[in-house]
Design a protein around this motif. Structure first.
Motif, short mmCIF file in Angstrom:
data_model
loop_
_atom_site.label_atom_id
_atom_site.label_comp_id
_atom_site.label_asym_id
_atom_site.label_seq_id
_atom_site.Cartn_x
_atom_site.Cartn_y
_atom_site.Cartn_z
N LYS A 1 0.82 -1.21 0.00
CA LYS A 1 0.00 0.00 0.00
C LYS A 1 0.86 1.26 0.00
O LYS A 1 0.60 2.21 -0.75
CB LYS A 1 -0.93 0.00 1.22
CG LYS A 1 -1.81 1.24 1.30
CD LYS A 1 -2.67 1.20 2.56
CE LYS A 1 -3.51 2.46 2.67
NZ LYS A 1 -4.32 2.48 3.91
N GLU A 2 1.89 1.26 0.84
CA GLU A 2 2.78 2.42 0.91
C GLU A 2 3.52 2.62 -0.41
O GLU A 2 3.68 3.75 -0.88
CB GLU A 2 3.79 2.22 2.05
CG GLU A 2 4.72 3.41 2.25
CD GLU A 2 5.74 3.17 3.34
OE1 GLU A 2 6.73 3.94 3.40
OE2 GLU A 2 5.54 2.23 4.14
N ALA A 3 3.95 1.53 -1.03
CA ALA A 3 4.66 1.61 -2.30
C ALA A 3 3.76 2.18 -3.39
O ALA A 3 4.17 3.03 -4.19
CB ALA A 3 5.17 0.23 -2.71
N VAL A 4 2.49 1.74 -3.42
CA VAL A 4 1.54 2.22 -4.42
C VAL A 4 1.27 3.71 -4.22
O VAL A 4 1.22 4.49 -5.18
CB VAL A 4 0.24 1.40 -4.35
CG1 VAL A 4 -0.83 2.04 -5.24
CG2 VAL A 4 0.48 -0.04 -4.79
N GLU A 5 1.10 4.13 -2.96
CA GLU A 5 0.81 5.53 -2.68
C GLU A 5 1.97 6.44 -3.07
O GLU A 5 1.75 7.53 -3.62
CB GLU A 5 0.49 5.70 -1.20
CG GLU A 5 -0.88 5.13 -0.80
CD GLU A 5 -1.17 5.35 0.67
OE1 GLU A 5 -0.23 5.76 1.41
OE2 GLU A 5 -2.32 5.14 1.08
#
Length: 249
Positions: free
Chosen positions: A198-202
């Protein structure tokens, strides 16, 4: 050039050199009479001018360029340099007598990289200054402050002020983050790998959206370039807290 420094510092008589004013000119020393004169980069002064400055310090007198008249002046001298004057004295590039005449009260200012506790206050001060100058409302993320605190600042405060002004002028969004820093600073501190998907996508979405908005200027054009609808882009910008105050028409 030394002759121009001499003319500005001591003044000159009419016709002293090509380009001189017909009426002559009083020097900075005379203008500072009864007050204080700050001489920056004193270590770059030529040996010839060092002799004349020493005479001012020891006898409170000098002569204008092209004159034989002795003038008296009462002035306090404060000087600064980035050079090691003691080394220049040993090398014969700075007069020993002038060095000791100037070296009465000395303050050594360490480079900015050795005063890390001052970096954030300086960043905040210059951010406020350039926000006011360019009528902006930019702020910095805590991560950005951290990166800039760990930067070595070879150009000291001048480099810091220049960078803040550059960021205020060139960033499209109101929040300045690590991704907005110049590439040479980002390369010094590799960004840590995201801990979750999730953090990588954001982070990827934030980078792509910020770039698209800076290039295209409107949410409609940026959404088209990203291959999504304008409403979807607006929703993502709200979620990721990417603010746009004055969208280009």
């Amino acid at each position: 050039p030394s002759h121009l420094v001499e003319a500005e510092l001591f003044g000159y008589e009419p016709g002293s050199f090509t380009g001189a004013l017909k009426q002559g000119k009083a020097g900075i020393l005379e203008a500072a009479g009864g007050g204080t004169l700050f001489l920056d980069e004193i270590g770059d002064l030529s040996l010839e001018l060092q002799v004349k400055l020493l005479k001012v310090l020891e006898e409170n007198q000098f002569m204008r360029v092209g004159s034989t008249e002795i003038r008296h002046v009462d002035v306090r001298i404060i000087s600064a340099t980035h050079r090691d004057l003691a080394t220049l004295v040993r090398e014969g590039r700075f007069r020993e007598d002038l060095y000791y005449r100037l070296n009465i009260v000395t303050f050594e200012v360490p480079p900015l990289r050795q005063r890390k506790e001052e970096i954030v206050p300086l960043l905040e001060m210059y951010l406020a200054k350039f926000n006011e100058k360019y009528q902006e409302k930019k702020s910095m993320t805590l991560e950005c402050y951290e990166w800039l605190t760990n930067y070595q600042w070879p150009g000291n405060i001048r480099e810091l002020a220049n960078l803040v002004e550059r960021l205020v002028v060139t960033t499209y969004h109101d929040t300045i983050d690590v991704g907005d820093l110049p590439a040479f600073i980002q390369q010094l501190f590799p960004e840590p790998e995201p801990s979750t998907l999730k953090e990588a996508v954001e982070k990827l979405e934030t980078r792509l959206i910020t770039h698209a908005m800076s290039v295209h200027g409107t949410t409609r054009a940026a959404a088209e370039a990203l291959g999504i609808s304008q409403s979807a882009l607006v929703q993502k910008m709200k979620k990721l807290q990417i603010r746009v105050e004055n969208e280009s028409k």
